[in-house]
Design an enzyme around this catalytic site. Structure first.
Site, PDB file in Angstrom:
ATOM      1  N   TYR A   1       0.890  -1.154   0.000  1.00 50.62           N
ATOM      2  CA  TYR A   1       0.000   0.000   0.000  1.00 50.62           C
ATOM      3  C   TYR A   1       0.930   1.207   0.000  1.00 50.62           C
ATOM      4  O   TYR A   1       1.879   1.266   0.783  1.00 50.62           O
ATOM      5  CB  TYR A   1      -0.871   0.061   1.248  1.00 50.62           C
ATOM      6  CG  TYR A   1      -1.803  -1.102   1.473  1.00 50.62           C
ATOM      7  CD1 TYR A   1      -2.425  -1.746   0.412  1.00 50.62           C
ATOM      8  CD2 TYR A   1      -2.073  -1.541   2.768  1.00 50.62           C
ATOM      9  CE1 TYR A   1      -3.293  -2.790   0.636  1.00 50.62           C
ATOM     10  CE2 TYR A   1      -2.944  -2.588   3.000  1.00 50.62           C
ATOM     11  CZ  TYR A   1      -3.556  -3.222   1.934  1.00 50.62           C
ATOM     12  OH  TYR A   1      -4.407  -4.255   2.161  1.00 50.62           O
TER      13      TYR A   1
ATOM     14  N   CYS B   1       1.429   2.646   3.501  1.00 49.36           N
ATOM     15  CA  CYS B   1       1.728   1.740   4.617  1.00 49.36           C
ATOM     16  C   CYS B   1       3.113   2.034   5.185  1.00 49.36           C
ATOM     17  O   CYS B   1       4.109   2.005   4.456  1.00 49.36           O
ATOM     18  CB  CYS B   1       1.658   0.305   4.130  1.00 49.36           C
ATOM     19  SG  CYS B   1       2.316  -0.910   5.293  1.00 49.36           S
TER      20      CYS B   1
ATOM     21  N   PHE C   1       4.996   0.237   7.113  1.00 50.80           N
ATOM     22  CA  PHE C   1       5.872  -0.926   7.072  1.00 50.80           C
ATOM     23  C   PHE C   1       6.385  -1.190   5.653  1.00 50.80           C
ATOM     24  O   PHE C   1       7.516  -1.634   5.464  1.00 50.80           O
ATOM     25  CB  PHE C   1       5.145  -2.144   7.640  1.00 50.80           C
ATOM     26  CG  PHE C   1       4.696  -1.925   9.059  1.00 50.80           C
ATOM     27  CD1 PHE C   1       5.624  -1.905  10.095  1.00 50.80           C
ATOM     28  CD2 PHE C   1       3.370  -1.715   9.365  1.00 50.80           C
ATOM     29  CE1 PHE C   1       5.224  -1.678  11.401  1.00 50.80           C
ATOM     30  CE2 PHE C   1       2.959  -1.486  10.667  1.00 50.80           C
ATOM     31  CZ  PHE C   1       3.893  -1.464  11.690  1.00 50.80           C
ATOM     32  N   CYS C   2       5.561  -0.907   4.654  1.00 53.50           N
ATOM     33  CA  CYS C   2       6.022  -0.988   3.264  1.00 53.50           C
ATOM     34  C   CYS C   2       7.101   0.055   3.010  1.00 53.50           C
ATOM     35  O   CYS C   2       8.089  -0.214   2.315  1.00 53.50           O
ATOM     36  CB  CYS C   2       4.857  -0.773   2.314  1.00 53.50           C
ATOM     37  SG  CYS C   2       3.542  -2.001   2.443  1.00 53.50           S
TER      38      CYS C   2
END
Length: 330
Positions: A105, A108, A110-111
């Site tokens: 995403y 996101c 964490f991405c």
């Protein structure tokens, strides 16, 4: 109707629930982590955080406001950014992947941690934007969250595990988080996942207007129809505004901005005068904090954190070290 049911399921996932499909109960990736850190789509040249014009303008103001070191555009930040060395090149020919694909995403955190690592190490990668409503792009995987990183056909999941595996491939002779410096690095990497991200959510959805601002990325990213984009932006923003209030209570946050500023200053204090936690160059903790904060750079919460804490200079150094994206178009 299905779209609103989907939003309700997203809300349950945010609060730690599960979404059941058929006979299989799967814990879905928290959509909050895909949207609450969202930002509009700007080029680096347009970004007010990185504009040379803004650096010069705020440098002239810094003395008058007596906030040297707190503004991201300060002359000191600009000078330090010019002095740091180029970002790290992949040091070993043992790891030269042919095909790296990140399922993500856009907003996101964490991405963005994974992307910060890939960019810093100049590892070219392609991106597949996942539709958070139906996740059709990752139906092939048993892992129903993002990020998912495919490296020459090998699936890697969970941002911290992905980074650990990539680090070992790049530095096979050097264990992750080893020694006293490694313990410090491990401590702050845990702090990012277990504290910083929870402080960000109530700030980004603090008001209805900030919630809508955070969903602007929906209109410019991903595989969405026009109807899906409108519904996701406004209905999603409304839902997340109320969910953020629950998260604020869950994590005992009374003043969200004060908590955000405290987290930023806690990180700066951890540097102990060093350019980076890793010393002269960033370590994995530096990259984690940078990656998590990067998606909010255009939001009001991102502007406020720079103007009211001392994190700006460090972020300027990190932006210079990480450099341009290593993304390649598919």
């Amino acid at each position: 109707m299905k779209r609103f049911i989907g939003l309700a399921a997203i809300g349950r996932a945010i609060e730690g629930g599960t979404v059941t499909s058929g006979s299989t109960s799967t814990t879905h990736h928290r959509f909050l982590q895909a949207a609450l850190y969202s930002s509009s789509s700007f080029s680096s040249a347009e970004s007010r955080w990185f504009s040379h014009h803004e650096i010069a303008k705020h440098s002239r103001r810094s003395a008058a406001h007596s906030i040297a070191g707190t503004m991201f555009f300060s002359a000191a930040a600009s000078s330090l950014a010019e002095d740091v060395h180029a970002k790290e090149q992949t040091p070993s020919k043992k790891f030269l992947p042919n095909d790296v694909v990140l399922y993500q995403y856009e907003a996101c955190p964490f991405c963005n941690k994974v992307k910060a690592f890939l960019d810093y190490h100049d590892i070219p990668y392609k991106i597949v934007e996942v539709n958070p409503m139906n996740k059709k792009e990752i139906k092939w995987s048993d892992y129903k969250k993002v990020p998912i990183l495919m490296v020459d056909g090998e699936q890697m999941v969970d941002s911290s595990d992905i980074i650990d595996k990539l680090y070992q491939k790049i530095h096979p002779e050097m264990p992750v988080d080893s020694g006293s410096e490694g313990r410090e690095e491990r401590k702050w990497r845990g702090w990012v996942d277990n504290h910083l991200v929870h402080v960000l959510s109530p700030n980004i959805y603090r008001t209805p207007s900030e919630a809508i601002e955070s969903f602007d990325y929906i209109t410019t990213h991903g595989n969405f129809s026009l109807t899906d984009r409108i519904i996701a932006k406004y209905a999603g923003a409304a839902a997340m505004y109320f969910v953020s209030k629950k998260l604020k209570k869950k994590y005992n946050i009374t003043d969200e901005r004060a908590a955000l500023y405290e987290a930023a200053d806690t990180w700066v204090d951890a540097l102990k005068g060093r350019n980076f936690l890793g010393g002269s160059t960033p370590n994995l903790a530096d990259l984690a904090v940078f990656g998590v904060l990067k998606p909010i750079r255009h939001l009001k919460s991102g502007r406020d954190i720079v103007e009211n804490t001392h994190i700006g200079d460090w972020y300027a150094r990190m932006e210079s070290m990480v450099g341009a994206s290593s993304r390649i178009m598919a």
